[in-house]
Write a protein that holds these residues in place. Sequence first.
Motif, mmCIF file in Angstrom:
data_model
loop_
_atom_site.group_PDB
_atom_site.id
_atom_site.type_symbol
_atom_site.label_atom_id
_atom_site.label_comp_id
_atom_site.label_asym_id
_atom_site.label_seq_id
_atom_site.Cartn_x
_atom_site.Cartn_y
_atom_site.Cartn_z
ATOM 1 N N LEU A 73 0.827 -1.208 0.000
ATOM 2 C CA LEU A 73 0.000 0.000 0.000
ATOM 3 C C LEU A 73 0.855 1.250 0.000
ATOM 4 O O LEU A 73 0.573 2.220 -0.727
ATOM 5 C CB LEU A 73 -0.928 -0.018 1.216
ATOM 6 N N THR A 77 1.265 2.299 -4.226
ATOM 7 C CA THR A 77 0.097 3.145 -4.472
ATOM 8 C C THR A 77 0.398 4.570 -4.017
ATOM 9 O O THR A 77 1.447 4.857 -3.424
ATOM 10 C CB THR A 77 -1.145 2.626 -3.725
ATOM 11 N N PHE A 79 -1.105 6.169 -1.660
ATOM 12 C CA PHE A 79 -1.867 6.296 -0.422
ATOM 13 C C PHE A 79 -1.402 7.492 0.405
ATOM 14 O O PHE A 79 -2.234 8.228 0.960
ATOM 15 C CB PHE A 79 -1.755 5.010 0.404
ATOM 16 N N ILE A 240 -9.040 4.801 -2.390
ATOM 17 C CA ILE A 240 -9.271 3.438 -1.887
ATOM 18 C C ILE A 240 -10.286 2.714 -2.751
ATOM 19 O O ILE A 240 -10.154 1.508 -3.014
ATOM 20 C CB ILE A 240 -9.727 3.498 -0.420
ATOM 21 N N LEU A 243 -8.765 1.050 -5.732
ATOM 22 C CA LEU A 243 -7.930 -0.128 -5.543
ATOM 23 C C LEU A 243 -8.622 -1.426 -5.956
ATOM 24 O O LEU A 243 -7.959 -2.425 -6.215
ATOM 25 C CB LEU A 243 -7.494 -0.241 -4.070
ATOM 26 N N LYS A 244 -9.933 -1.426 -6.002
ATOM 27 C CA LYS A 244 -10.666 -2.634 -6.375
ATOM 28 C C LYS A 244 -11.214 -2.557 -7.799
ATOM 29 O O LYS A 244 -12.148 -3.269 -8.138
ATOM 30 C CB LYS A 244 -11.818 -2.879 -5.404
ATOM 31 N N LEU A 253 -5.236 -5.695 0.766
ATOM 32 C CA LEU A 253 -4.738 -4.344 0.505
ATOM 33 C C LEU A 253 -5.792 -3.295 0.833
ATOM 34 O O LEU A 253 -5.491 -2.265 1.452
ATOM 35 C CB LEU A 253 -4.332 -4.244 -0.971
ATOM 36 N N ILE A 254 -7.037 -3.554 0.445
ATOM 37 C CA ILE A 254 -8.119 -2.608 0.726
ATOM 38 C C ILE A 254 -8.370 -2.510 2.226
ATOM 39 O O ILE A 254 -8.626 -1.424 2.756
ATOM 40 C CB ILE A 254 -9.393 -3.024 -0.025
ATOM 41 N N ALA A 257 -5.700 -0.331 3.739
ATOM 42 C CA ALA A 257 -5.945 1.075 3.446
ATOM 43 C C ALA A 257 -7.095 1.625 4.290
ATOM 44 O O ALA A 257 -7.022 2.745 4.810
ATOM 45 C CB ALA A 257 -6.256 1.234 1.957
#
Length: 287
Positions: A73, A77, A79, A240, A243-244, A253-254, A257
């Motif tokens: 993450l 990403t 984030f 977030i 991410l999916k 991962l979600i 986050a």
Amino acid sequence: MTKGLFRRRNAVSLQPTRSMTTIAYGILLIGVLISLTPFFYILSTSLKETRSLFSYPPEWIPSTLFWGNYAKLLQETEFVRWTFNTLFVGVVVTALKLVLDAMAAYALAKLDFFGKRAMTGTLLLAVAVPVAALIIPLFFIVRSMGLINTWWALILPALANPLGIFMLRSFIVSLPDDLGHSARLDGASEWRVFTQIILPLIKPGLVVHAIYTFMLQYTSFLWPLVAIQTESRQVLTVGISGLKANFVVDWGLISAASLLATIPITLLFIFLQRFFLAQNLSGALKG
């Protein structure tokens, strides 16, 4: 003598027994556990590999802690950038709203001017309009101003929410008018009355308004999704959610986050909860 004994027996009978107290605490404990179950599930999921999430029976406490979700993450990403964007927009909007809403609330609560009732009614109508109905016209207005994909696209529309004005107005209306009259007789200007008398007395209301405004910006999703088109300028909720957007959803991962995203709000409540307690106690004493 008989009346005193009767009153003493009634006072003893009204006191909660140990069994009643135990049952009450047991019910509260069950409620707390039910409320915390989703949090523990997200925490457990964030510490597992994706392939072990669907094992049966489900493993609430992982046998081996997997920190790869957090490493992925933070390294693969945006984030950290999303978090900065969200905090920046939230802090700026909250600071500006406190200043503007407090001045507007003071004017509506304590000052007399032409069109006051019409302005109050207009603001009430604005509160009644759902946010979803404003997305399309707001997008065209912001686009015509050339503000799409900029910080101003997230900050300026948030300042037009009039709900905070009425929230602070209810605090200011409860203050006696004699405070302002006495200060004016002593030569104080209207600005001094507002800053040195009114604002210190409505500090709990300002804190409540600040937390409400910050949380509203922190959890905003629909408008940032429309107004911001660059990933580096996105906020946490939209980031977030992105991410999916793949065929295989990485729930670990979600979950990582989502868990990290709750930390700023939790810290904010911990630091400012004493103001909530002070406000509740003052309301109880007034009652």
